[in-house]
Design a protein around this motif. Structure first.
Motif, PDB file in Angstrom:
ATOM      1  N   THR A 196      38.168  44.770  43.517  1.00  0.00           N
ATOM      2  CA  THR A 196      38.862  45.384  44.814  1.00  0.00           C
ATOM      3  C   THR A 196      37.978  46.730  44.936  1.00  0.00           C
ATOM      4  O   THR A 196      37.400  47.359  44.306  1.00  0.00           O
ATOM      5  CB  THR A 196      40.506  45.690  44.024  1.00  0.00           C
ATOM      6  OG1 THR A 196      40.041  46.839  42.882  1.00  0.00           O
ATOM      7  CG2 THR A 196      41.259  44.639  44.024  1.00  0.00           C
TER       8      THR A 196
ATOM      9  N   SER B 159      41.006  51.559  49.473  1.00  0.00           N
ATOM     10  CA  SER B 159      41.868  50.705  50.328  1.00  0.00           C
ATOM     11  C   SER B 159      42.835  49.833  49.714  1.00  0.00           C
ATOM     12  O   SER B 159      43.809  49.185  50.070  1.00  0.00           O
ATOM     13  CB  SER B 159      41.008  49.998  51.453  1.00  0.00           C
ATOM     14  OG  SER B 159      40.219  48.968  50.941  1.00  0.00           O
TER      15      SER B 159
ATOM     16  N   SER C 245      41.927  46.773  48.898  1.00  0.00           N
ATOM     17  CA  SER C 245      41.369  45.461  49.393  1.00  0.00           C
ATOM     18  C   SER C 245      40.671  44.773  48.389  1.00  0.00           C
ATOM     19  O   SER C 245      39.953  45.221  47.789  1.00  0.00           O
ATOM     20  CB  SER C 245      40.856  45.479  50.653  1.00  0.00           C
ATOM     21  OG  SER C 245      41.408  46.123  51.792  1.00  0.00           O
ATOM     22  N   HIS C 246      40.844  43.305  48.628  1.00  0.00           N
ATOM     23  CA  HIS C 246      39.894  42.563  47.539  1.00  0.00           C
ATOM     24  C   HIS C 246      38.777  42.172  48.012  1.00  0.00           C
ATOM     25  O   HIS C 246      38.779  41.725  49.488  1.00  0.00           O
ATOM     26  CB  HIS C 246      40.867  41.164  47.063  1.00  0.00           C
ATOM     27  CG  HIS C 246      41.930  41.360  46.374  1.00  0.00           C
ATOM     28  ND1 HIS C 246      42.198  41.411  44.994  1.00  0.00           N
ATOM     29  CD2 HIS C 246      43.371  41.561  46.775  1.00  0.00           C
ATOM     30  CE1 HIS C 246      43.222  41.692  44.756  1.00  0.00           C
ATOM     31  NE2 HIS C 246      44.104  41.806  45.742  1.00  0.00           N
TER      32      HIS C 246
END
Length: 77
Positions: free
Chosen positions: A43, A47, A49-50
């Protein structure tokens, strides 16, 4: 190669590989583990996010090894 098949891939091993990748790319990616959702993921801390989808430990090890090989090759630098 035979040794690799017998060795268990642990979170500590994966964290070490990710640290090497972060050092080589001047990044701060994090390893996320959730056995209910399929294993390990990388990650982006800012953010959440992945960067990479979830995968089993052995597959993540292979992914990180490939990424390290790619960023440490002479033509990348």
């Amino acid at each position: 190669m035979e040794e690799f098949k017998m060795r268990r891939i642990t979170s500590t091993i994966l964290e070490g590989r990710l640290k090497e990748l972060n050092d080589a790319t001047n990044s701060s990616f994090k390893l996320d583990h959730n056995s209910n959702y399929g294993g390990y993921s990388i990650t982006i801390p800012v953010s959440g996010s992945h960067l990479v989808g979830r995968m089993p430990a052995r597959e993540m090890y292979t992914y990180l090894q490939g990424a390290l090989d790619w960023v440490t090759r002479p033509s990348f630098k």
